[in-house]
Design an enzyme around this catalytic site. Structure first.
Site, PDB file in Angstrom:
ATOM      1  N   ASP A   1       6.998   1.995 -12.001  1.00 52.09           N
ATOM      2  CA  ASP A   1       7.175   0.838 -11.112  1.00 52.09           C
ATOM      3  C   ASP A   1       8.531   0.210 -11.435  1.00 52.09           C
ATOM      4  O   ASP A   1       9.333   0.786 -12.180  1.00 52.09           O
ATOM      5  CB  ASP A   1       6.022  -0.158 -11.274  1.00 52.09           C
ATOM      6  CG  ASP A   1       6.138  -0.970 -12.561  1.00 52.09           C
ATOM      7  OD1 ASP A   1       6.854  -0.527 -13.482  1.00 52.09           O
ATOM      8  OD2 ASP A   1       5.516  -2.048 -12.631  1.00 52.09           O
TER       9      ASP A   1
ATOM     10  N   GLU B   1      -4.170  -2.953  -8.788  1.00 50.24           N
ATOM     11  CA  GLU B   1      -2.877  -2.296  -8.572  1.00 50.24           C
ATOM     12  C   GLU B   1      -2.350  -2.519  -7.154  1.00 50.24           C
ATOM     13  O   GLU B   1      -1.141  -2.654  -6.958  1.00 50.24           O
ATOM     14  CB  GLU B   1      -2.975  -0.798  -8.879  1.00 50.24           C
ATOM     15  CG  GLU B   1      -3.144  -0.477 -10.370  1.00 50.24           C
ATOM     16  CD  GLU B   1      -1.981  -0.963 -11.221  1.00 50.24           C
ATOM     17  OE1 GLU B   1      -0.909  -1.268 -10.681  1.00 50.24           O
ATOM     18  OE2 GLU B   1      -2.161  -1.043 -12.452  1.00 50.24           O
TER      19      GLU B   1
ATOM     20  N   TYR C   1       3.373   5.395  -6.988  1.00 46.97           N
ATOM     21  CA  TYR C   1       3.122   4.534  -8.140  1.00 46.97           C
ATOM     22  C   TYR C   1       1.618   4.315  -8.359  1.00 46.97           C
ATOM     23  O   TYR C   1       1.092   4.525  -9.460  1.00 46.97           O
ATOM     24  CB  TYR C   1       3.822   3.171  -7.998  1.00 46.97           C
ATOM     25  CG  TYR C   1       3.200   2.164  -8.930  1.00 46.97           C
ATOM     26  CD1 TYR C   1       3.458   2.233 -10.295  1.00 46.97           C
ATOM     27  CD2 TYR C   1       2.288   1.220  -8.474  1.00 46.97           C
ATOM     28  CE1 TYR C   1       2.836   1.369 -11.187  1.00 46.97           C
ATOM     29  CE2 TYR C   1       1.661   0.358  -9.346  1.00 46.97           C
ATOM     30  CZ  TYR C   1       1.939   0.432 -10.695  1.00 46.97           C
ATOM     31  OH  TYR C   1       1.314  -0.404 -11.555  1.00 46.97           O
TER      32      TYR C   1
END
Length: 372
Positions: free
Chosen positions: A153, A52, A135
């Site tokens: 996102d 991520e 996020y």
DNA sequence: AAGCCGGGGGG
DNA sequence: CCCCCAGGCTT
């Protein structure tokens, strides 16, 4: 009487969206290196977190090899925490946004040293870690720990703006889009739901030419119904990028080694290696000015052509000057010699690789079939 | 709230 | 070639 929420969908509609989207995901989920197989146990938090961070502002295709390389070299958070920062920056070189690599390393050290190598299993505590914002905290909580979290996102913003026909331009619309995403996020399989939304944005609900005929949510999409899907989300007009200029000094030393130096820890390309240069400024450099900035007195020659590169917020035009020296001793601040076959082991951002390649090519052209 | 941070892919 | 995409930190 059931009432329709003032914004968002009625509960039964949200449930139908969840069923359709998760069904689509079960059939079409992309198999990505950091993703657990469908139906498998939750993925290792370290792998979810690593992927991520890399995926921030970066496409799946670009991240792939970097993720595999990091995982092979540093298989867990303790290994990454123990690595020297320079090795992390070197492995990150070319991926961009280098503050991410510095924060990644700091975060690994916090988890390894302060949290016994165990990632927090909830959004609020994840949010406290370096490099983890709204996020990423939500994504890790949902994907690695199965928590219900509202994951938003850029892909999700686009899907939701179209689904609800949100006309408010970004970035002002962010809070509204998050609230709308909340109304359709399920209590179970929130991680799959988030990944399904992002996959949908990446493969079907495309920025310019959405493939609405393939979309599992087409019948629910207000943007599709209004014929405005492809024009959403709205955005404020972009600012024009200025152009900055510099002269870079390509200095070949003993045995053909190249002079490089390290950039300051903070700011643009922070902590990365560079070809020494003048300041980067708004106006072009005259020869008489640039000569005052050379790292070493030598027979400098301006190479033909120029290197162009675009950063987030400005264009960059670099003229390259080349020289050779037999002096191995350098002033302390000048930098250090790096052998040409050792460049892969350096933390060189893409713009510096371009400058080095330009120097190699142009100096070879100047001295064909000769060792100079 | 606005500015600072890279790089790659598509039209 | 230009245009577009996309999180976190700092101020």
């Amino acid at each position: 009487m059931a009432s329709v929420a003032p914004s968002g969908f009625a509960a039964h509609t949200s449930a139908d969206i969840q069923v359709k989207l998760l069904g689509w995901y079960d059939r079409h989920a992309r198999r990505l290196p950091w993703r657990a197989p469908p139906g498998a146990a939750l993925q290792d938090p370290y792998r979810v977190w690593l992927s991520e961070i890399m995926l921030q502002q970066t496409t799946v295709a670009t991240v792939g090899p970097y993720y595999q390389g990091f995982l092979a070299r540093w298989p867990d958070v303790d290994a990454l925490a123990a690595a020297p920062l320079d090795q992390v920056l070197t492995a990150w070189a070319g991926l961009g946004y280098y503050a991410r690599a510095r924060n990644l390393h700091r975060c690994a050290q916090v988890v390894s040293e302060d949290l016994q190598g165990v990632f927090p299993d909830n959004e609020a505590d994840l949010l406290k870690l370096p490099g983890i914002g709204a996020y990423t905290a939500a994504a890790v909580a949902a994907i690695a720990f199965g928590r219900r979290a509202v994951v938003v996102d850029g892909n999700v913003e686009r899907v939701v703006a179209r689904l609800f026909a949100v006309e408010t331009p970004l970035p002002a619309a962010k809070a509204e889009l998050k609230a709308l995403t909340d109304t359709i996020t399920p209590g179970r399989r929130a991680g799959d739901f988030a990944q399904a939304m992002m996959d949908l944005g990446a493969t079907v609900c495309l920025p310019r030419q959405p493939k609405c005929l393939l979309c599992p949510l087409e019948t629910h999409c207000r943007g599709r119904a209004a014929g405005s899907a492809a024009d959403l989300p709205r955005r404020l007009p972009k600012k024009v990028k200025p152009t900055r200029h510099a002269v870079a000094f390509w200095l070949a030393g003993p045995e053909g080694a190249l002079l490089l130096r390290r950039r300051p820890e903070k700011g643009l390309l922070g902590g990365m290696m560079e070809v020494p240069s003048t300041d980067w400024r708004d106006s072009r450099w005259q020869e008489s000015e640039a000569v005052k900035a050379v790292p070493l007195a030598a027979d400098w020659q301006a190479l033909p052509g120029m290197v162009r590169h675009t950063f987030t917020h400005f264009h960059f035009e670099v003229t390259v000057w080349a020289a050779m020296t037999t002096r191995a001793r350098l002033p302390k601040t000048a930098g250090r010699w790096v052998a040409l076959d050792g460049l892969d082991g350096e933390a060189l951002p893409t713009v510096m690789r371009k400058i080095i390649d330009h120097g190699l090519k142009q100096t070879a052209d100047l001295r064909p079939a000769s060792d100079g």
